[in-house]
Design an enzyme around this catalytic site. Structure first.
Site, PDB file in Angstrom:
ATOM      1  N   GLU A  74       0.641  -7.989  11.787  1.00 49.00           N
ATOM      2  CA  GLU A  74       0.377  -6.870  10.903  1.00 49.00           C
ATOM      3  C   GLU A  74       1.285  -7.335   9.544  1.00 49.00           C
ATOM      4  OE1 GLU A  74      -0.031  -3.839   8.893  1.00 49.00           O
ATOM      5  OE2 GLU A  74      -0.913  -3.525  10.575  1.00 49.00           O
ATOM      6  N   ASP A 133       0.400 -12.535   7.338  1.00 49.73           N
ATOM      7  CA  ASP A 133      -0.760 -11.837   6.789  1.00 49.73           C
ATOM      8  C   ASP A 133      -1.987 -12.036   8.372  1.00 49.73           C
ATOM      9  OD1 ASP A 133      -3.579 -11.468   4.852  1.00 49.73           O
ATOM     10  OD2 ASP A 133      -3.100 -13.852   6.055  1.00 49.73           O
ATOM     11  N   ALA A 134      -2.621 -12.269   8.329  1.00 55.34           N
ATOM     12  CA  ALA A 134      -4.039 -12.191   9.645  1.00 55.34           C
ATOM     13  C   ALA A 134      -4.687 -13.399   9.994  1.00 55.34           C
ATOM     14  CB  ALA A 134      -5.298 -11.189   9.986  1.00 55.34           C
ATOM     15  N   GLN A 162       0.842  -1.151   0.307  1.00 51.99           N
ATOM     16  CA  GLN A 162      -0.397   0.126   0.166  1.00 51.99           C
ATOM     17  C   GLN A 162       0.870   0.602   0.116  1.00 51.99           C
ATOM     18  OE1 GLN A 162      -2.280  -0.021   3.549  1.00 51.99           O
ATOM     19  NE2 GLN A 162      -0.546  -0.681   4.702  1.00 51.99           N
ATOM     20  N   ASP A 175      -7.892  -4.692  14.233  1.00 51.72           N
ATOM     21  CA  ASP A 175      -8.364  -3.281  13.230  1.00 51.72           C
ATOM     22  C   ASP A 175      -7.465  -3.562  12.402  1.00 51.72           C
ATOM     23  OD1 ASP A 175      -8.376  -0.344  13.605  1.00 51.72           O
ATOM     24  OD2 ASP A 175      -6.605  -0.231  14.950  1.00 51.72           O
ATOM     25  N   ASP A 192      -0.102   0.565  13.865  1.00 50.78           N
ATOM     26  CA  ASP A 192       0.014   1.868  14.354  1.00 50.78           C
ATOM     27  C   ASP A 192       0.571   1.806  15.348  1.00 50.78           C
ATOM     28  OD1 ASP A 192      -2.500   1.717  15.071  1.00 50.78           O
ATOM     29  OD2 ASP A 192      -3.231   2.579  13.890  1.00 50.78           O
TER      30      ASP A 192
END
Length: 540
Positions: free
Chosen positions: A348, A380-381, A276, A403, A328
């Site tokens: 994350e 990756d979750a 991203q 989240d 974050d």
């Protein structure tokens, strides 16, 4: 055997052909064996460039506008249709195949090399780039589609070929063409995009395209071009190269200027990761994080969102917490303020987000990711949840916080599926609680209640709730637990001082007005990602 076979595979010269103003009257076109590999390599290079241009447009359009299955399908289908159109449109020019081929490659290099820049600038300054995407896709596809008919004509010029000879020539060209496409498909994600980015990657591809065309003109087509036509071809190639070199020199300034035009506040940090575009802006005391242009938080009010995500999941004896996403570090910051919490596992996907959390954002998240109680895992979750990982407690986590960014792409949509929530429920302790950020129940009502339904379909009891976050508007969450009884929206005792959330606010949060009240929707699954369709319909 006809001489065309030798031309495609070997060594014999062919009879001469008539001259015209563009095609030379010199010796006949001779493709000796030593030039065969050079021709096929040039064809492969041109094919690779054509595919890279289209991949660059797809990548950038997804980054700028979110993309999606429909948009991707239309672009790919439009490109394939343009290939056929290009093959038909070039038919009247086949009698001047040599000069036409050089012109086509020059135009392809220019259009493809500049397309990413044009797409980015129109999006930045006009807030829409669809027409550029459609035009560039059609033009690139048409130019690529013209290549094979022109090459076939050049290889057979002045010869009488048997059917099998033509088949061999076409087989060689197609093999080189498809191999080039494969190489281009591998070069874009693994070399050009990571090393150069989208704008410079497309421009460098244009330069490769020009070099391949120049090689063909100088070594293979010079016998078919008059001196004047050859000089004109080389001048065209040189002019196109000058344009692309100028773009490469000024690309960083162009990109920086255009990027800043997308954001109201000055950009203080930028990174293009493998996943991203990451941007941090700052004006006064207001720092904001954007992922692919979507606002993730503002320091003016992020505490409202973070407190609402974290504290309803906690109970008096919560010791272990799993955070999926939240790179974050803000959720981890709040958890570290709770005395009972002993261990936090943070999963994350993007290491660049984590690096930003440890540097630029460390003052905002109180350097939470450096705390020894926080175990950071880059993965990756969904992939991580499917593993038997040693970080998972034997009896599961006391709390799970999910989240993740809004599900506006198929890649994110799978993380809002019933299957994903079922995997998360497996690592939740029997008496544990889970909170899922679920989007806006006002602006994306269907997507919100679809998420609630998907969590419920995973076998969990759910309690939806929502709060007001000024920079987001009304924002919703889903509180879930094992069993048949919906969990009560309550706060644990002995909380640190909070700026927004208290029990009275949380009691009001479970009440929904009629204009965004409950909807009975089918869950989103891996096989049918309905939540992505909900997001694609846009915001109310």
């Amino acid at each position: 055997m006809s001489t065309t076979t030798d031309a495609a595979n070997g060594d014999s010269p062919a009879p001469g052909h008539p001259a015209d103003d563009d095609e030379g009257a010199g010796p006949p076109f001779v493709l000796q064996r030593r030039w065969r590999a050079l021709l096929l390599a040039s064809v492969a290079a041109c094919a690779a460039c054509g595919l890279i241009y289209e991949l660059a447009l797809l990548t950038l359009s997804t980054s700028l506008a979110g993309g999606g299955i429909v948009a991707t399908s239309l672009i790919v289908a439009g490109y394939v249709a343009a290939l056929g159109a290009g093959a038909l449109l070039v038919k009247p020019l086949l009698h001047r195949a040599a000069i036409t081929f050089v012109t086509v490659e020059t135009l392809l290099a220019l259009v493809g090399g500049l397309s990413a820049t044009a797409l980015y600038l129109t999006f930045a300054y006009f807030d829409s780039s669809l027409w550029v995407l459609v035009f560039a896709t059609a033009l690139i596809g048409s130019l690529v589609g013209a290549e094979v008919p022109l090459l076939m004509t050049l290889l057979q010029q002045g010869r009488t070929a048997e059917a099998t000879d033509s088949g061999r020539i076409l087989a060689n060209l197609n093999a080189a063409d498809y191999l080039g496409a494969l190489l281009g498909g591998l070069a874009w994600p693994f070399i050009l995009l990571p090393a150069l980015g989208m704008i410079r990657g497309a421009a460098v591809t244009g330069m490769v395209n020009l070099v391949a065309a120049a090689v063909l003109a100088l070594f293979l087509l010079r016998h078919l071009l008059s001196r004047r036509a050859l000089m004109l071809s080389l001048l065209l190639l040189a002019a196109a190269a000058a344009v692309l070199i100028t773009l490469l020199v000024g690309s960083r300034h162009i990109e920086t200027t255009a990027r800043q035009a997308l954001y109201a506040d000055p950009i203080i940090a930028y990174e293009r990761s493998d996943y991203q575009e990451i941007v941090v802006t700052q004006r006064g005391n207001d720092t904001r994080l954007y992922l692919d242009g979507g606002l993730q938080f503002s320091t003016r009010d992020e505490y409202r969102y973070t407190e609402s995500l974290v504290y309803p999941a906690l109970q008096a004896d919560t010791r272990s917490v799993l955070i999926l996403g939240g790179g974050d570090g803000l959720a981890a910051r709040e958890l570290l303020r709770v005395p009972s919490v002993e261990h936090i596992v943070q999963v994350e996907l993007d290491p660049e987000v984590l690096e930003l959390a440890r540097t630029t954002l460390s003052g905002i998240n109180d350097d939470s990711l450096a705390d020894p109680r926080v175990q950071v895992i880059v993965d990756d979750a969904m992939s991580w949840l499917r593993q038997d990982h040693p970080a998972i407690p034997d009896d599961g986590f006391d709390a799970v916080l999910i989240d993740l960014p809004d599900p506006d792409t198929p890649q994110l949509g799978r993380l809002y599926s019933t299957e994903f929530y079922g995997l998360a429920a497996r690592v939740l302790a029997p008496d544990g609680r889970m909170v899922v950020q679920s989007g806006s129940p006002y602006f994306t009502t269907d997507a919100y209640w679809r998420t609630v339904s998907s969590v419920s379909a995973a076998g969990l009891a759910v309690t939806p709730y929502h709060v007001y976050v000024p920079t987001f508007g009304g924002w919703g969450f889903t509180l879930a637990s094992h069993g048949d009884t919906p969990p009560a929206a309550t706060l644990p005792p002995r909380l640190p001082d909070l700026r927004f959330l208290d029990q009275q606010v949380l009691d009001a949060a479970v009440v929904f007005p009629d204009d965004m009240g409950p909807r009975n929707l089918e869950p989103s699954t891996l096989a049918h990602p309905r939540v992505v369709e909900d997001m694609r319909h846009g915001y109310r």
